[in-house]
Design an enzyme around this catalytic site. Sequence first.
Site, short mmCIF file in Angstrom:
data_model
loop_
_atom_site.label_atom_id
_atom_site.label_comp_id
_atom_site.label_asym_id
_atom_site.label_seq_id
_atom_site.Cartn_x
_atom_site.Cartn_y
_atom_site.Cartn_z
N THR A 125 35.77 41.41 31.16
CA THR A 125 37.11 41.28 31.75
C THR A 125 37.51 39.81 31.89
OG1 THR A 125 38.32 41.57 33.82
CG2 THR A 125 35.95 41.53 33.99
N ASP A 126 38.82 39.55 31.87
CA ASP A 126 39.30 38.18 32.12
C ASP A 126 39.04 37.76 33.58
OD1 ASP A 126 41.21 39.80 33.36
OD2 ASP A 126 42.94 38.86 32.38
N GLU A 127 38.72 38.74 34.44
CA GLU A 127 38.53 38.40 35.86
C GLU A 127 37.32 37.49 36.07
OE1 GLU A 127 39.19 41.49 38.73
OE2 GLU A 127 40.36 42.66 37.31
N TYR A 150 33.26 42.59 42.20
CA TYR A 150 33.39 43.21 40.86
C TYR A 150 33.28 42.15 39.76
CZ TYR A 150 35.86 44.78 36.65
OH TYR A 150 36.21 45.04 35.34
N LYS A 154 30.44 41.47 36.81
CA LYS A 154 30.74 41.43 35.37
C LYS A 154 30.30 40.09 34.78
CE LYS A 154 32.60 44.15 33.16
NZ LYS A 154 32.14 45.38 32.42
#
Length: 330
Positions: A125-127, A150, A154
């Site tokens: 994810t870009d997060e 989260y 990741k």
Amino acid sequence: MKLIVTGGSGFIGSNYLQYMIANYPGYTFINVDALTYAGNQENLTSIANHPNYRFVQADIADRAAMELIFAHEGVDAVIHFAAESHVDRSITQPDIFVRTNVLGTQTLLDLAKQYEVAKFVHVSTDEVYGTLGDTGLFTETTPLAPNSPYSASKAGSDLLVRAYHETYGMNVNITRCSNNYGPYQFPEKLIPLMIQRALADQPLPVYGDGLNVRDWLYVEDHCSAIDRVLHAGRPGEVYNVGGNNERSNLQVVSTILSELGKPESLLTFVPDRLGHDRRYAIDADKIRTELGWSPKYDYQSGIKSTIRWYLDNQDWIEHIQSGAYLGGRS
Ligand SMILES: NC(=O)c1ccc[n+]([C@@H]2O[C@H](COP(=O)([O-])OP(=O)(O)OC[C@H]3O[C@@H](n4cnc5c(N)ncnc54)[C@H](O)[C@@H]3O)[C@@H](O)[C@H]2O)c1
């Protein structure tokens, strides 16, 4: 080609399996999913009886269960979607995020190494890049600075995937995409949640000032990007995937209200989420130029077909709301 697809009963994984079976009917797909609350077999009714599709219920962090699959199947690739994926839940229950996202990924990597799987595609994810100010884009070289449990879990899994390439020479890729939307998204996430609440004339809760910006990617475009990475990604490389569709949460919710002919007065501001990242935006030049990928959907066409899908599939939503989709499991 024979593939293990982890988390294939979730939102993106089920879209991916449908996309791949339509495009590669000769490949064999083994969906490995623990069926947590986010796993829904009703996402897969259209392919459940396909001769080249099989389902195995198993937890990716359970090494013995995973080894049975790797030892007997002789797969060519792993496409790894399985994860705890909801940021709000990670704030109250970070431990399960570390178990599934970090330990689960490491378990899969270890088995992929042991059984000499030719390709491991890790869907991230870009997060993991943290948050942006008003300008700028995340590139593949932006330093990792995750802000939620989260995204930290990741980022941890991304670093393990990278390490298995650097240490053992495994052929891995990491994809980092922006917020997905489209059919079969669990209705705790922004777009399906707001559609359902608007249809029921209930208040639409918007965090903070509603000006947090996300780059929205239609799920089918994400599936085609992973397809390109599986077939053409260079070993060890990271590929950002974005739709070039930056919208604030407020803009997204307003579009839903106007498409459904509902009043703006349903909008309700609620206290902001803890650690809420302000803006994400993706530079997807690398996957475009190296792998020739481009998204098919712009935001207008994507949101319209998404709203249409939820209107046409109210049974699917009702089965989630009633718990019938769980098929007896708790
Ligand atoms: N949805 C998005 O906008 C988005 C954006 C960027 C990245 N991602 C990433 O894409 C992947 C898929 O996301 P999603 O939105 O489809 O998630 P989802 O929550 O809809 O689906 C996750 C699936 O994984 C399964 N699962 C969970 N824990 C498991 C375990 N221990 N063992 C086996 N299966 C398990 C669940 O049963 C479910 O079917 C995730 O890795 C997520 O981090 C999602």
